[in-house]
Design a protein around this motif. Structure first.
Motif, PDB file in Angstrom:
ATOM      1  N   MET A   1       0.958  -0.702   0.072  1.00 20.82           N
ATOM      2  CA  MET A   1      -0.099   0.135   0.270  1.00 20.82           C
ATOM      3  C   MET A   1       0.632   1.132   0.064  1.00 20.82           C
ATOM      4  SD  MET A   1      -2.591   0.689   2.908  1.00 20.82           S
ATOM      5  CE  MET A   1      -2.358  -0.764   3.363  1.00 20.82           C
ATOM      6  N   GLN A   2       0.594   2.177  -0.704  1.00 22.83           N
ATOM      7  CA  GLN A   2       1.499   3.586  -0.815  1.00 22.83           C
ATOM      8  C   GLN A   2       0.128   4.709  -0.808  1.00 22.83           C
ATOM      9  OE1 GLN A   2       3.278   4.337  -4.455  1.00 22.83           O
ATOM     10  NE2 GLN A   2       5.215   4.221  -3.227  1.00 22.83           N
ATOM     11  N   LEU A   3       1.490   5.560   0.225  1.00 29.37           N
ATOM     12  CA  LEU A   3       0.419   6.830   0.788  1.00 29.37           C
ATOM     13  C   LEU A   3       0.805   7.813  -0.159  1.00 29.37           C
ATOM     14  CD1 LEU A   3       0.238   6.968   4.722  1.00 29.37           C
ATOM     15  CD2 LEU A   3      -1.246   5.996   2.675  1.00 29.37           C
ATOM     16  N   ARG A   4       0.378   9.432  -0.671  1.00 28.13           N
ATOM     17  CA  ARG A   4       0.787  10.084  -0.711  1.00 28.13           C
ATOM     18  C   ARG A   4       0.925  11.210  -0.080  1.00 28.13           C
ATOM     19  NH1 ARG A   4      -1.711  11.673  -5.381  1.00 28.13           N
ATOM     20  NH2 ARG A   4       0.277  10.432  -6.647  1.00 28.13           N
ATOM     21  N   ILE A   5       1.420  12.419   1.153  1.00 29.88           N
ATOM     22  CA  ILE A   5       1.905  13.202   1.511  1.00 29.88           C
ATOM     23  C   ILE A   5       1.656  14.270   1.228  1.00 29.88           C
ATOM     24  CG2 ILE A   5       1.977  13.804   4.149  1.00 29.88           C
ATOM     25  CD1 ILE A   5       2.995  10.759   4.685  1.00 29.88           C
ATOM     26  N   SER A   6       1.211  15.303   1.213  1.00 36.78           N
ATOM     27  CA  SER A   6       1.918  16.883   0.790  1.00 36.78           C
ATOM     28  C   SER A   6       1.119  17.835   1.749  1.00 36.78           C
ATOM     29  CB  SER A   6       0.434  17.198  -0.425  1.00 36.78           C
ATOM     30  OG  SER A   6      -0.681  16.195  -0.843  1.00 36.78           O
ATOM     31  N   TRP A   7       2.081  18.759   1.278  1.00 40.90           N
ATOM     32  CA  TRP A   7       1.932  19.234   2.477  1.00 40.90           C
ATOM     33  C   TRP A   7       2.350  21.168   1.271  1.00 40.90           C
ATOM     34  CZ3 TRP A   7       5.587  15.903   2.590  1.00 40.90           C
ATOM     35  CH2 TRP A   7       6.916  16.479   2.240  1.00 40.90           C
ATOM     36  N   PRO A   8       1.815  21.989   1.716  1.00 41.94           N
ATOM     37  CA  PRO A   8       2.078  23.278   0.853  1.00 41.94           C
ATOM     38  C   PRO A   8       3.241  23.267  -0.060  1.00 41.94           C
ATOM     39  CG  PRO A   8       1.138  24.558   2.653  1.00 41.94           C
ATOM     40  CD  PRO A   8       1.760  22.837   3.152  1.00 41.94           C
ATOM     41  N   ALA A   9       4.436  23.224   0.427  1.00 42.10           N
ATOM     42  CA  ALA A   9       6.306  23.054  -0.077  1.00 42.10           C
ATOM     43  C   ALA A   9       6.375  21.946  -0.393  1.00 42.10           C
ATOM     44  CB  ALA A   9       7.166  23.602   1.453  1.00 42.10           C
ATOM     45  N   GLY A  10       5.756  20.691  -0.623  1.00 38.79           N
ATOM     46  CA  GLY A  10       6.941  19.371  -0.642  1.00 38.79           C
ATOM     47  C   GLY A  10       5.150  18.239  -0.868  1.00 38.79           C
ATOM     48  N   ARG A  11       5.891  17.124  -1.110  1.00 40.17           N
ATOM     49  CA  ARG A  11       5.996  16.297  -1.087  1.00 40.17           C
ATOM     50  C   ARG A  11       6.224  15.102  -0.740  1.00 40.17           C
ATOM     51  NH1 ARG A  11       1.952  15.026  -6.676  1.00 40.17           N
ATOM     52  NH2 ARG A  11       3.891  14.093  -7.711  1.00 40.17           N
ATOM     53  N   LEU A  12       5.452  14.122  -0.639  1.00 46.26           N
ATOM     54  CA  LEU A  12       6.525  12.490  -0.553  1.00 46.26           C
ATOM     55  C   LEU A  12       5.393  11.735  -0.544  1.00 46.26           C
ATOM     56  CD1 LEU A  12       6.152  11.428   2.698  1.00 46.26           C
ATOM     57  CD2 LEU A  12       7.954  12.483   2.822  1.00 46.26           C
ATOM     58  N   THR A  13       5.819  10.134  -1.005  1.00 48.79           N
ATOM     59  CA  THR A  13       4.972   8.957  -1.010  1.00 48.79           C
ATOM     60  C   THR A  13       5.383   8.084   0.297  1.00 48.79           C
ATOM     61  OG1 THR A  13       6.494   8.024  -2.563  1.00 48.79           O
ATOM     62  CG2 THR A  13       4.274   9.336  -3.389  1.00 48.79           C
ATOM     63  N   ALA A  14       4.912   7.300   0.298  1.00 49.25           N
ATOM     64  CA  ALA A  14       5.441   6.065   1.518  1.00 49.25           C
ATOM     65  C   ALA A  14       4.861   5.002   1.149  1.00 49.25           C
ATOM     66  CB  ALA A  14       4.828   6.317   3.055  1.00 49.25           C
ATOM     67  N   THR A  15       4.984   3.650   1.715  1.00 51.47           N
ATOM     68  CA  THR A  15       4.659   2.607   1.159  1.00 51.47           C
ATOM     69  C   THR A  15       4.135   2.001   2.805  1.00 51.47           C
ATOM     70  OG1 THR A  15       6.526   2.103  -0.687  1.00 51.47           O
ATOM     71  CG2 THR A  15       5.463   0.115   0.281  1.00 51.47           C
ATOM     72  N   LEU A  16       3.600   1.002   3.165  1.00 48.90           N
ATOM     73  CA  LEU A  16       3.064   0.665   4.315  1.00 48.90           C
ATOM     74  C   LEU A  16       2.825  -0.520   3.827  1.00 48.90           C
ATOM     75  CD1 LEU A  16      -0.150   2.851   4.836  1.00 48.90           C
ATOM     76  CD2 LEU A  16       2.910   3.630   5.060  1.00 48.90           C
ATOM     77  N   VAL A  97       4.368   0.797  14.006  1.00 44.69           N
ATOM     78  CA  VAL A  97       5.199   0.515  12.881  1.00 44.69           C
ATOM     79  C   VAL A  97       4.214   0.852  12.008  1.00 44.69           C
ATOM     80  CG1 VAL A  97       7.243   1.120  11.781  1.00 44.69           C
ATOM     81  CG2 VAL A  97       7.677   0.860  14.509  1.00 44.69           C
ATOM     82  N   LEU A  98       4.233   1.880  10.934  1.00 42.92           N
ATOM     83  CA  LEU A  98       3.945   1.450   9.819  1.00 42.92           C
ATOM     84  C   LEU A  98       4.394   1.191   8.318  1.00 42.92           C
ATOM     85  CD1 LEU A  98       0.216   4.008  10.162  1.00 42.92           C
ATOM     86  CD2 LEU A  98       0.903   1.598  10.803  1.00 42.92           C
ATOM     87  N   GLY A  99       5.338   1.581   8.051  1.00 46.91           N
ATOM     88  CA  GLY A  99       6.015   1.719   6.826  1.00 46.91           C
ATOM     89  C   GLY A  99       6.964   2.520   7.579  1.00 46.91           C
ATOM     90  N   ARG A 100       7.164   2.953   5.790  1.00 50.49           N
ATOM     91  CA  ARG A 100       9.258   3.865   5.505  1.00 50.49           C
ATOM     92  C   ARG A 100       8.630   4.839   4.386  1.00 50.49           C
ATOM     93  NH1 ARG A 100      13.376   4.443   7.460  1.00 50.49           N
ATOM     94  NH2 ARG A 100      14.271   4.915   5.509  1.00 50.49           N
ATOM     95  N   VAL A 101       8.928   5.571   4.284  1.00 50.95           N
ATOM     96  CA  VAL A 101       8.576   7.190   3.339  1.00 50.95           C
ATOM     97  C   VAL A 101      10.064   6.245   2.436  1.00 50.95           C
ATOM     98  CG1 VAL A 101      10.230   9.425   2.954  1.00 50.95           C
ATOM     99  CG2 VAL A 101       8.355   8.881   5.568  1.00 50.95           C
ATOM    100  N   PRO A 116      -2.101  22.815   5.929  1.00 49.98           N
ATOM    101  CA  PRO A 116      -2.716  21.862   5.753  1.00 49.98           C
ATOM    102  C   PRO A 116      -1.216  20.765   5.008  1.00 49.98           C
ATOM    103  CG  PRO A 116      -2.400  23.414   4.778  1.00 49.98           C
ATOM    104  CD  PRO A 116      -1.294  24.096   5.059  1.00 49.98           C
ATOM    105  N   VAL A 117      -2.162  19.404   5.972  1.00 49.79           N
ATOM    106  CA  VAL A 117      -1.546  18.119   5.403  1.00 49.79           C
ATOM    107  C   VAL A 117      -2.266  17.314   4.565  1.00 49.79           C
ATOM    108  CG1 VAL A 117      -0.387  15.795   5.490  1.00 49.79           C
ATOM    109  CG2 VAL A 117       0.886  17.844   6.525  1.00 49.79           C
ATOM    110  N   ARG A 118      -2.491  16.600   3.358  1.00 46.05           N
ATOM    111  CA  ARG A 118      -3.456  15.871   2.842  1.00 46.05           C
ATOM    112  C   ARG A 118      -2.241  14.946   2.308  1.00 46.05           C
ATOM    113  NH1 ARG A 118      -7.684  15.666  -0.213  1.00 46.05           N
ATOM    114  NH2 ARG A 118      -7.663  14.292  -2.006  1.00 46.05           N
ATOM    115  N   VAL A 119      -3.607  13.406   2.441  1.00 47.18           N
ATOM    116  CA  VAL A 119      -2.592  11.726   3.225  1.00 47.18           C
ATOM    117  C   VAL A 119      -3.583  10.985   2.241  1.00 47.18           C
ATOM    118  CG1 VAL A 119      -1.919   9.788   4.353  1.00 47.18           C
ATOM    119  CG2 VAL A 119      -2.477  12.051   5.205  1.00 47.18           C
ATOM    120  N   GLU A 120      -3.330  10.429   1.401  1.00 46.71           N
ATOM    121  CA  GLU A 120      -4.125   9.548   0.571  1.00 46.71           C
ATOM    122  C   GLU A 120      -3.608   8.502  -0.069  1.00 46.71           C
ATOM    123  OE1 GLU A 120      -5.051  12.466  -3.355  1.00 46.71           O
ATOM    124  OE2 GLU A 120      -2.875  13.176  -2.893  1.00 46.71           O
ATOM    125  N   LEU A 121      -4.783   7.545  -0.631  1.00 49.78           N
ATOM    126  CA  LEU A 121      -3.430   6.172  -1.017  1.00 49.78           C
ATOM    127  C   LEU A 121      -3.070   6.926  -3.089  1.00 49.78           C
ATOM    128  CD1 LEU A 121      -6.367   3.733   0.135  1.00 49.78           C
ATOM    129  CD2 LEU A 121      -3.830   3.811   0.806  1.00 49.78           C
TER     130      LEU A 121
END
Length: 124
Positions: A1-16, A97-101, A116-121
């Protein structure tokens, strides 16, 4: 499962990993929250309430995706916190512990308290 985490200055993905907490979080996505910072950790409320898992840890590697059960929050450490010993990532209390960035967790340094932070699959 992979997440996208975004905020005004950037974003990243994480694998759970496939854990009970990760599945509970995924059921509530997408979510928008307000970032908080604590030393070199970003955390934010998820509205998800789960019990502490038996393998919960307080000291984790930078870039660990953790769930702080005491605060119903996702915790993303990328360096020392105010209670760390040396350079370790020491969370406020044991967390699931869910996973890693994916990639460099230091990208989280651009998150500001209150962002503001948005988290989505993702489909990845």
């Amino acid at each position: 499962m992979q997440l996208r985490i975004s905020w005004p200055a950037g974003r990243l993905t994480a694998t759970l990993d496939d854990t009970p907490t990760a599945r509970a979080l995924a059921r509530e996505l997408p979510l928008v929250s307000s970032a908080r910072t604590w030393g070199e950790e970003v955390y934010f409320d998820t509205g998800v309430s789960v019990p502490r898992e038996t393998d919960a840890r307080q000291v984790v590697a930078p870039g660990t995706v953790a769930f702080w059960t005491d605060g119903d929050a996702l915790a993303l450490p990328y360096g020392p916190t105010p209670i760390s010993h040396g350079d370790e990532c020491r969370l406020a209390s044991p967390c699931n512990v869910l996973g890693r960035v994916d990639g460099d967790p230091r990208r989280l340094a651009s998150v500001r308290d209150g962002d503001p932070v948005r988290v989505e699959l993702t489909d990845g």
